[in-house]
Design a protein around this motif. Sequence first.
Motif, PDB file in Angstrom:
ATOM      1  N   GLY A 240      -5.075  -3.758  -4.379  1.00 44.90           N
ATOM      2  CA  GLY A 240      -4.724  -3.766  -5.556  1.00 44.90           C
ATOM      3  C   GLY A 240      -4.769  -2.571  -6.990  1.00 44.90           C
ATOM      4  O   GLY A 240      -4.093  -3.334  -7.838  1.00 44.90           O
TER       5      GLY A 240
ATOM      6  N   GLN B 233      -1.592   1.973  -4.571  1.00 48.79           N
ATOM      7  CA  GLN B 233      -1.364   2.147  -5.036  1.00 48.79           C
ATOM      8  C   GLN B 233      -0.675   3.366  -5.483  1.00 48.79           C
ATOM      9  O   GLN B 233      -1.908   4.747  -5.916  1.00 48.79           O
TER      10      GLN B 233
ATOM     11  N   ASP C 266      -5.594   0.323  -9.781  1.00 53.57           N
ATOM     12  CA  ASP C 266      -5.570   1.481  -9.996  1.00 53.57           C
ATOM     13  C   ASP C 266      -6.862   2.198 -10.580  1.00 53.57           C
ATOM     14  O   ASP C 266      -6.156   4.090 -10.445  1.00 53.57           O
TER      15      ASP C 266
END
Length: 285
Positions: free
Chosen positions: A187, A215, A189
């Motif tokens: 999850g 992501q 970045d």
Amino acid sequence: MLGHPISHSKSPLLHRAAYAHLGWECRYDAIDVREEEAAAFAASLRAEGGWTGLSVTMPLKAAMVAHMDQIQPLVQALGVLNTVTFAREGGRTVLTGHNTDVAGIVGALRNAGMRDRPRAVVLGSGGTACAAVAALAQVDPAGGVDVCARRFPEAGVNQAGVVAAGAAVGTTVNARPWAEAAAACAGADVVVSTLPPHGADRLAEELAGELAEVQPGAVLLDAAYDPWPSRLASAWAGLGGVVAPGIEMLLYQAVEQVKLFTGEAFSDEPGVINAMCDAVGIARR
């Protein structure tokens, strides 16, 4: 350059290239020093002339702090240093501790295209993890950082502790068990792995086996650059993520060290950076 083991380090290549470009006369050597030898080595420095500075790597980043005469605010906050400068004051040698790892991490992440206000994960809880938390706090002070580790040291035990480091730089550290590392990375970045070589191999297998992708545009900075590519880096790239090699962090933190060591002699930063890139075989900026 101090640490143990030290023979694999690319810091001598980077620094020597920088000083050659600047025309600055010096020697830059790798010296193998174990953690239990830190106190005696620090004492010996005061008895010898000719020192300008030291680069410091594991396992000495926390151990050397206690032997400094002065420390910069970032070292105070994190409990770890990676740079020592020397000065003569009142007839005595003064050692000052600095931390350029934070600048190195920020530089590597930005060069890899890190987005603004990223959801961030740090793997590990040692000295480099503390620097990673501080770097991410500079990028987004209000964002908070998830830290996944097998063990979270208490503040004051060998190092400031990664949770305490977060508080010191004004960000929230969410300490998560290692069992949640794969889910956290999925999850994120930005992921900064501060684990030693092969320390994330099992995690790489989990990611490759459980995820179809990460992501979009997610950046992994893997501080372990030897051997390269790491299994984690290969797995991340295979899932569509962007990989920032650990040598990028080493490059940018070394630039800040060269500035500290050379002072007014430092010039032509782009040229210095490109000379350092050439020395270790990475793309010029």
